[in-house]
Write a protein that holds these residues in place. Structure first.
Motif, PDB file in Angstrom:
ATOM      1  N   ALA A 139       0.700  -1.173   0.122  1.00  0.00           N
ATOM      2  CA  ALA A 139      -0.028  -0.094   0.079  1.00  0.00           C
ATOM      3  C   ALA A 139       0.865   1.337   0.021  1.00  0.00           C
ATOM      4  CB  ALA A 139      -1.071   0.005   1.201  1.00  0.00           C
ATOM      5  N   THR A 140       2.001   1.105   0.488  1.00  0.00           N
ATOM      6  CA  THR A 140       2.954   2.310   0.845  1.00  0.00           C
ATOM      7  C   THR A 140       3.478   2.642  -0.499  1.00  0.00           C
ATOM      8  OG1 THR A 140       3.249   1.977   3.065  1.00  0.00           O
ATOM      9  CG2 THR A 140       4.914   3.385   1.846  1.00  0.00           C
ATOM     10  N   LEU A 141       3.955   1.645  -1.161  1.00  0.00           N
ATOM     11  CA  LEU A 141       4.707   1.778  -2.587  1.00  0.00           C
ATOM     12  C   LEU A 141       3.833   2.017  -3.585  1.00  0.00           C
ATOM     13  CD1 LEU A 141       7.115  -1.402  -2.316  1.00  0.00           C
ATOM     14  CD2 LEU A 141       7.729   0.967  -1.882  1.00  0.00           C
ATOM     15  N   ALA A 142       2.480   1.653  -3.298  1.00  0.00           N
ATOM     16  CA  ALA A 142       1.452   2.165  -4.529  1.00  0.00           C
ATOM     17  C   ALA A 142       0.952   3.486  -4.337  1.00  0.00           C
ATOM     18  CB  ALA A 142       0.410   1.061  -4.375  1.00  0.00           C
ATOM     19  N   LEU A 143       1.487   3.962  -3.215  1.00  0.00           N
ATOM     20  CA  LEU A 143       0.749   5.396  -2.888  1.00  0.00           C
ATOM     21  C   LEU A 143       0.977   6.416  -3.797  1.00  0.00           C
ATOM     22  CD1 LEU A 143      -1.023   6.656  -0.430  1.00  0.00           C
ATOM     23  CD2 LEU A 143       0.708   7.146   0.668  1.00  0.00           C
ATOM     24  N   PRO A 144       2.224   6.562  -4.353  1.00  0.00           N
ATOM     25  CA  PRO A 144       2.606   7.857  -5.271  1.00  0.00           C
ATOM     26  C   PRO A 144       1.709   7.651  -6.454  1.00  0.00           C
ATOM     27  CG  PRO A 144       4.399   6.886  -4.148  1.00  0.00           C
ATOM     28  CD  PRO A 144       3.312   5.891  -3.754  1.00  0.00           C
ATOM     29  N   GLU A 145       1.618   6.403  -7.053  1.00  0.00           N
ATOM     30  CA  GLU A 145       0.849   6.402  -8.221  1.00  0.00           C
ATOM     31  C   GLU A 145      -0.659   6.640  -8.155  1.00  0.00           C
ATOM     32  OE1 GLU A 145       1.024   2.866 -11.571  1.00  0.00           O
ATOM     33  OE2 GLU A 145       0.038   2.320  -9.868  1.00  0.00           O
ATOM     34  N   GLN A 146      -1.261   5.978  -6.714  1.00  0.00           N
ATOM     35  CA  GLN A 146      -2.625   6.430  -6.683  1.00  0.00           C
ATOM     36  C   GLN A 146      -2.772   7.915  -6.344  1.00  0.00           C
ATOM     37  OE1 GLN A 146      -3.407   3.641  -3.613  1.00  0.00           O
ATOM     38  NE2 GLN A 146      -3.913   2.040  -4.502  1.00  0.00           N
TER      39      GLN A 146
END
Length: 391
Positions: A139-146
């Motif tokens: 969830a943390t690593l996907a946060l910038p894209e989201q």
């Protein structure tokens, strides 16, 4: 810069593995930084800063634990200052810095900001990041894209009206136009998020999964490998931690060892690189214990896994396009697909990602999908109503 992102199920010993990996990199001559979000300082305990076997003269990694409290307070106070006129108009009461405490998500943002700053600074050759357990790490690593997607949808920069036209457009629309500072803040946020995403997706960034071999560890690694592949993140190593000795006169230990080796055999036949880390019979503490684990400095990162689009001829002479999405270990029952405009919503087990279609597929309709050899293959048929017409 070589970046290693370490995660795994809770209690797998990933912080110890991160410390041992960073120590090995430092002793190999790399300028090394290890970042941890753990506030209890288990990283410092593993490195043994106060342990009797510590050797201050030997090369050691630099450690960093981001403090979300200070940065969160600064960011919110700065936002409050920029929105001062709107807040005064509403009669809002200002917040003082002393009463502000971090909201959920502040720690993740602080960790990502530290990773971006390390890449921007250029001081280090190797950066090791001790991430939270796998679901939270993903969830943390996907946060910038989201967050970038949300910003583009809510405040599309191409629709920002020129400053001189704002009063007139506001009168015509009958509602106040968004303030310029709002677009400026969105642009700054977009730049910062894009910088973090570039580090996460950089050729030198890979993920290492740390788990104890066994039924629970096997399930966790399988789910993690699927989630990482869905987000386009490469796993360069599976670290099988706390391996028991092969032979033991104790029947109970011998049974646990046999269970571990059964999982190890499955991992080594499934994943390209698996490293076995022995159980020392105690919690590792200090540089001598970390070296005894046998971990080495990171090698070059493997090549990124492509998501290619290929052309497939049909029996009737027409052709379709196939989008190949690597999703190892996923089963057909765990998959879900939804086409939404120029985006594809892909669900794999507990993970979901919204990806933008390649330009060649935006004028096509989804004609089917199948799971083959660890790949999700989505077929697209050209739609004559969407392709440019010849005059």
């Amino acid at each position: 810069m070589r970046t290693l992102l370490l995660t795994g199920p809770g209690g797998s010993g990933r912080t110890t593995v991160a410390a041992a990996t960073a120590l090995a990199a430092a002793r190999a001559g790399h300028r090394t930084l290890v970042i941890s979000a753990d506030r209890t300082d288990t990283l410092g305990t593993a490195l043994g800063a106060a342990a009797p076997d510590a050797h201050p003269a030997a090369p050691a990694p630099t450690t960093l634990r981001p403090a979300p409290d200070t940065r969160f307070r600064e960011d919110l106070l700065a936002l409050q200052e920029r929105a001062a006129s709107a807040l005064d108009l509403l009669g809002a009461e200002r917040l003082d810095g002393e009463e502000l405490t971090p909201l959920p998500g502040a720690e993740e943002l602080a960790l990502l900001r530290a990773l971006r700053d390390a890449a921007r600074d250029g001081t280090y050759d190797t950066v090791v990041v001790d991430l939270p357990p796998t679901p939270k790490a993903l969830a943390t690593l996907a946060l910038p894209e989201q967050l970038r997607r949300y910003l583009r949808r809510l405040l599309p920069p191409e629709r920002q009206a020129a400053r001189a036209l704002r009063p007139m457009l506001g009168r015509l629309a009958g509602v106040p136009m968004p303030a310029a500072w709002l677009y400026e803040a969105a642009a700054r946020g977009e730049d910062e998020l894009a910088a973090v995403q570039r580090v996460i997706e950089a050729p030198g960034t890979t993920v290492r999964l740390v788990a104890e071999p066994g039924p629970a560890g096997a399930d966790a690694v399988r789910a993690a490998a699927t989630g990482l592949a869905l987000h386009g993140l490469r796993t360069d190593l599976v670290v099988a931690n706390r391996i028991l000795p092969d032979a033991s006169p104790d029947t109970w230990l011998a049974g646990l060892s046999a269970q571990q080796h059964k999982t190890l055999d499955a991992w080594e036949s499934t994943y390209d690189h698996v490293v076995r880390v022995p159980h020392l019979g105690r919690d590792p503490r200090g540089t001598d214990d970390l070296q005894a684990l046998g971990l080495t400095a990171p090698a070059a990162a493997p090549a990124p896994a492509p998501w290619p689009v290929t052309e497939a001829p049909e029996d009737d002479g027409s052709h379709t396009y196939v989008w190949h999405i690597p999703l190892p270990s996923v089963t057909r029952e765990e998959l879900g697909l939804i086409r939404r405009g120029d985006e594809l919503v892909v669900t794999a087990g507990p993970y979901r990602r919204i990806v933008t279609l390649p330009s060649a597929l935006r004028r096509c309709t989804v004609a089917g999908a199948g799971l083959r050899e660890g790949e999700l293959r989505v077929r697209f048929a050209p739609d004559p109503d969407l392709w440019p017409r010849e005059r």
